[in-house]
Write an enzyme that holds these catalytic residues in place. Sequence first.
Site, PDB file in Angstrom:
ATOM      1  N   GLY A   1       0.829  -1.194   0.000  1.00  0.00           N
ATOM      2  CA  GLY A   1       0.000   0.000   0.000  1.00  0.00           C
ATOM      3  C   GLY A   1       0.858   1.236   0.000  1.00  0.00           C
TER       4      GLY A   1
ATOM      5  CG  PHE B   1       5.933  10.966   4.297  1.00  0.00           C
ATOM      6  CD1 PHE B   1       5.624  12.119   3.613  1.00  0.00           C
ATOM      7  CD2 PHE B   1       5.742  10.919   5.662  1.00  0.00           C
ATOM      8  CE1 PHE B   1       5.153  13.221   4.296  1.00  0.00           C
ATOM      9  CE2 PHE B   1       5.272  12.019   6.340  1.00  0.00           C
ATOM     10  CZ  PHE B   1       4.957  13.176   5.654  1.00  0.00           C
ATOM     11  N   GLY B   2       5.300   7.273   1.227  1.00  0.00           N
ATOM     12  CA  GLY B   2       5.877   6.407   0.216  1.00  0.00           C
ATOM     13  C   GLY B   2       5.253   5.035   0.272  1.00  0.00           C
TER      14      GLY B   2
ATOM     15  CG  ASP C   1      -0.807  11.860   9.620  1.00  0.00           C
ATOM     16  OD1 ASP C   1      -1.961  12.334   9.504  1.00  0.00           O
ATOM     17  OD2 ASP C   1      -0.197  11.329   8.690  1.00  0.00           O
TER      18      ASP C   1
END
Length: 760
Positions: A440, A444-445, A560
Site C-alpha cells: 500500500g 510518505f511512500g 497524524d
Amino acid sequence: MAKCLVKIFFFCSLFVVISGAGDTLPANQAFAINDTIVSADGVFELGFFSPGSSKNLYLSIRYKKASQITAWLANRDAPLTDALGRLTLSSQGSLEIFDGRDTKIWSTNSTKALKNPVAQLLNTGNLVIRAADDPDPGHYLWKSFDFPDNTLVPGMKIGKNLEDGIVWSFNSWKSTDDPSLGNFQVKLDITGYPQLILFNGSSTLIRIGPWNGDRFSGIPSSGPNNIFRDEFAITGDEIYYKYEIVDNSVLIRTTIEPDGRVIRYTWTRESNVWKATIFLQPDYCDDYARCGANGICNVNTLCRCSEGFQPKNADAWKSLNFSEGCILASKLNCSVRDEFVPRPNMKWPDTRNSSYDLSMNLGDCKKKCLENCSCTAYAYANNTEKGGGCLFWFGALIDIRDQEQSGLGFYVRGRDDLPLFDFRTIANATNNFSDGNKLGQGGFGPVYKAILEDGQEVAVKRRSTCSTQGIEEFGNEVSCIAKLQHRNLVRLLGWSTTEEGERLLVYEYMPNKSLDYFIFGDMKQRASLDWPKRYKIINGIAKGLLYLHEDSRLRVIHRDLKASNILLDYNMDPKISDFGMARSFGDTETEANTARVVGTYGYMAPEYAIEGAFSVKSDVYSFGVLVIEILSGKKSRFFNHPGHNLNLIGHAWTSYNEDRLSELIDVSIPKTSDRSEVFRVFQIGLLCVQQYPEDRPNMSSVLMMLTSKVSLPHPKQPGFFIERKFDKAYNSSRKYEADSVNSIIDSSSSNQTITIVSPR
Ligand SMILES: *[C@@H]1O[C@H](CO)[C@@H](O)[C@H](O)[C@H]1NC(C)=O
Ligand SMILES: *[C@@H]1O[C@H](CO)[C@@H](O)[C@H](O)[C@H]1NC(C)=O
Ligand SMILES: *[C@@H]1O[C@H](CO)[C@@H](O)[C@H](O)[C@H]1NC(C)=O
Ligand SMILES: *[C@@H]1O[C@H](CO)[C@@H](O)[C@H](O)[C@H]1NC(C)=O
Ligand SMILES: *[C@@H]1O[C@H](CO)[C@@H](O)[C@H](O)[C@H]1NC(C)=O
Ligand SMILES: *[C@@H]1O[C@H](CO)[C@@H](O)[C@H](O)[C@H]1NC(C)=O
Ligand SMILES: *[C@@H]1O[C@H](CO)[C@@H](O)[C@H](O)[C@H]1NC(C)=O
Ligand SMILES: *[C@@H]1O[C@H](CO)[C@@H](O)[C@H](O)[C@H]1NC(C)=O
Ligand SMILES: *[C@@H]1O[C@H](CO)[C@@H](O)[C@H](O)[C@H]1NC(C)=O
Ligand SMILES: *[C@@H]1O[C@H](CO)[C@@H](O)[C@H](O)[C@H]1NC(C)=O
Ligand SMILES: *[C@@H]1O[C@H](CO)[C@@H](O)[C@H](O)[C@H]1NC(C)=O
Ligand SMILES: *[C@@H]1O[C@H](CO)[C@@H](O)[C@H](O)[C@H]1NC(C)=O
C-alpha cells in the site's frame, strides 16, 4: 660484650670493602647502617634510610641527588630500630637484615643457592643478586624490581610472571612517615583482558582500564609522548605494563601516594625538583561503576542509560542515585542480524568478565561476538606485539564513561540501537520493489512486503523520490520509534539508507492490513469487525496513544493519527504506525507551536490546522474523529449529507443532540450488540473533538471512561462543525508547502498526509 667487639671489627673492615666495591656488595661482607652502595651512574644509592620524620631505618634505594626520594624499600613491615643492625648477603645468595640482637628481621628468602654471589645496584635502580661471574639478567637469583614498593620506576613491570607466579603490583605507604602497607594498591587485573585497577583495600576505587593499543582506556593523557615509551605485552611467560625512558636527561617515577593519588613525577637537572604530572586525576566519572550496570557517565550531564536501556530504579535515578544502573527496556531476542554500534569516545567497560583471543584476525571479532548471544560488545585488542586479536565482553557493561581521546573504541551489540540493514538485501527481499510485493501507500511512500533470508516477514517502507518526507522526518521517525515499545505500536525493526538518497524503514509485518480497509470496505470486510472487535480496537488505540503521551520516556505527539495508520496484527489487535511527524516533548512542555503543520484533513484539530498549535489534545481530537469513523463506518474527510452541509463531526453531534445516533451507527454492526456501550463510546468520541483543547479529556481520562462506568459529561458543539466554512477559512489563510520535490498537493482529493507552512 664479646658480641659488640665482633661487630666493631666488622664495621672497620666494611669501610674498606664498601668504598672499593661501588655498586656491588659481595657475600659475607657486613653492611652497616651508615654504609651505602651507589649505582654506577650515581643516580641511585642503597642504604638504611628513614623516610619523612620517622626514626626507623629501612633498607632503601633512593635517588642520590634528586631530593633523596625513596624509589624502593625492602623491610616496610619490619623496620630496624637500633643503630646496630646490618645487611649481609649470605654465601648462598640471600640478602638478610639483622637487628642489633642478631635476629634476622628480613630476608629475600632465596630458595635456590648461588656460588660466589654478589648483590649489585644497577643504573635502573634495580637491586639484583647474581653470580659474580654471570651478568646475564636471565640468571638473576633475585631482583628488587620483582617486589615493587610504592613507586614504579622505568623498566619496572606491573603485571604477572606466569612462570613463577610472581605478581607485580605497587602499594601505598600508610603515611609519608610510615612506609608500612597502606590502603591503596595498583594492580594489573588479569581475570579477563588485562586492565589496571586502583584498589582501596579489596574494593575497586578507579579502573585505570585496559591497554587499548596505545594508552590506558581510562587515562586519555597516557598516550605516546617524547619522554617515555609505554610498553604493554601479553606473552606466554608474562603479562605486563612498563615504561622506558626515552629522554635520558629526565628522571621519572610513578608513585601511589598514601591518600591513593597516583602521581607521575619528573625531575630534570636544571629544575632540580620533582615536578608532579598527574597520571590519574579522578573526576566524578572515575568513581568505579558510578552509573551502575549499562549506565554511561558524563562529567557534565552525569549518568544516562545505554541506548535501549532504562533505569532499573526510576525513583532512585531521579534522585541521582545511579547505583542500580540500567536494564533492557524490552526483552528482545538476540539475532544474527544484530548490528554493532561503534563507541569511539568512551572508556572501555570493565574487562573482568571479558575474554580475549590474540590469535584472531581483527575481521573475525564481530563475527565471533555475533555467534554468542551473551556477547554484548567487542573490541580490537590490538596487542602491540602482534597487532591483532579480539576482546569480547559478556553480560552487563560496567563503568563506561564519555571520554575524548580514549584511543581505540569498542563495539556494542546493537539490539538496542536499531539494526542497519543492507540496502541490496532488503531490495532483493522485496523483489526489487515489485508491484506484486506492494502492500500500500504509507504517508510518505509505498510499503512493500519482504521476506528476509531467515523467513521472517517484514514490511518495508520506501521513501519514494517524489515523497514529501525530508531527511529531518526520516531521522525523526527512526530515532523516535526505535525508543518506543508498546504492544499497540508498530515495532520498527531496522532501517537502511544509501548514498543515493534511498531511505528504507523495516517494520514488523502486519498481516491484516490497516483499519481503513475494514471499516470503509465492502460489507464483508465491515462485517468481519463486529462490535467487540471494534471496541477492542478503540481501546488498543487509546492505550497506544496514552503510552505515547504519558508513559513513554519521550512523551510523543503523533500528529497524524488516522484509520490508515492503524495496522492490525494476527489477532486484529491495533498497532499505531507512521511516526514520520511525531514530535517528542520535554517533561514540562505540554504544548508547542510549529510553522510546519503536518497532518491529514478531517483529522486535524482546529487550533492545529489554523494556528499550528499542537499538543496531546490535538492527538485526542484525531482520536475522537477516528472513534466516530469506527462507529459510523463513514470517512470524516469525504462525508456528504444530502440534507445539510455539516461534516461528519457536525453530523454526529447533531445526531447525538437529536437522539438519532442509532441512524449513524454502521449498519454492519449487528443490532444485537451492546447498544448502550456503542452510544457511550460515541459520546466519548464527541468529547474528544470539542472545539477547545481544554474541553477535551486527556488519554488517561479517555481510557478510564472507556473501561469504567463513570458518568460522562455532555459534549458541547465540536470544532470544525461545518466543513465548508473551515475549508474557506483555511484556503484563504494558508498556503501549501511545496516540499523538496515541489509537488502540489491537491487538497480536494487528497486523503494523504499533507504538510502546510503557516504564514507566520
Ligand atoms: C653513623 O653516622 C653517624 C653520623 O655520622 C654517627 O653519629 C654514627 O655513630 C654512625 N653509626 C655507626 C653505627 O657507625
Ligand atoms: C621471608 O620469609 C619469612 C618467613 O616465611 C617472611 O616472614 C618474610 O615476609 C619473607 N620475606 C620476604 C621479603 O618475602
Ligand atoms: C578507602 O576505604 C576506606 C575504608 O573503607 C574509606 O574510609 C576511605 O574513604 C576510602 N578512601 C577513598 C579515597 O575512597
Ligand atoms: C543508592 O541506592 C542503593 C541501592 O538502592 C543504596 O544501597 C544506597 O545506599 C543508595 N545511596 C545513597 C547515597 O542513597
Ligand atoms: C525469543 O526466543 C525464544 C526461543 O526461540 C522464543 O520462545 C521467544 O518467544 C522469543 N522472544 C521474543 C520476544 O521474540
Ligand atoms: C561478572 O559476572 C558476574 C556474574 O555474572 C557478576 O556478578 C559481576 O558483577 C560481573 N562483573 C563485572 C565487572 O562485570
Ligand atoms: C558464550 O560465551 C560464554 C562466555 O564465554 C560461554 O560461557 C558460553 O558457553 C558461550 N555460548 C556459546 C553458545 O558459545
Ligand atoms: C593496531 O596498532 C597498530 C600499531 O600501533 C596500528 O598501526 C593499527 O592501525 C592498529 N589497528 C587497529 C585496528 O586499530
Ligand atoms: C534474492 O532473492 C531471491 C528470492 O527472491 C533469493 O533466492 C536470493 O538468494 C536473493 N539474493 C540475495 C543476494 O539476497
Ligand atoms: C534485483 O536486482 C539486482 C540488481 O539489478 C539483481 O541482481 C537481483 O537478482 C534482483 N533480485 C530479484 C529478486 O529480482
Ligand atoms: C488476520 O490474519 C490472520 C493471519 O493471516 C488470518 O488468519 C485472519 O483471517 C485475518 N483476520 C481477518 C479478519 O482478516
Ligand atoms: C482517497 O480516497 C478515495 C475514496 O476512498 C479513493 O477513491 C482515492 O483513491 C484515495 N486517494 C488516494 C491518493 O489514495
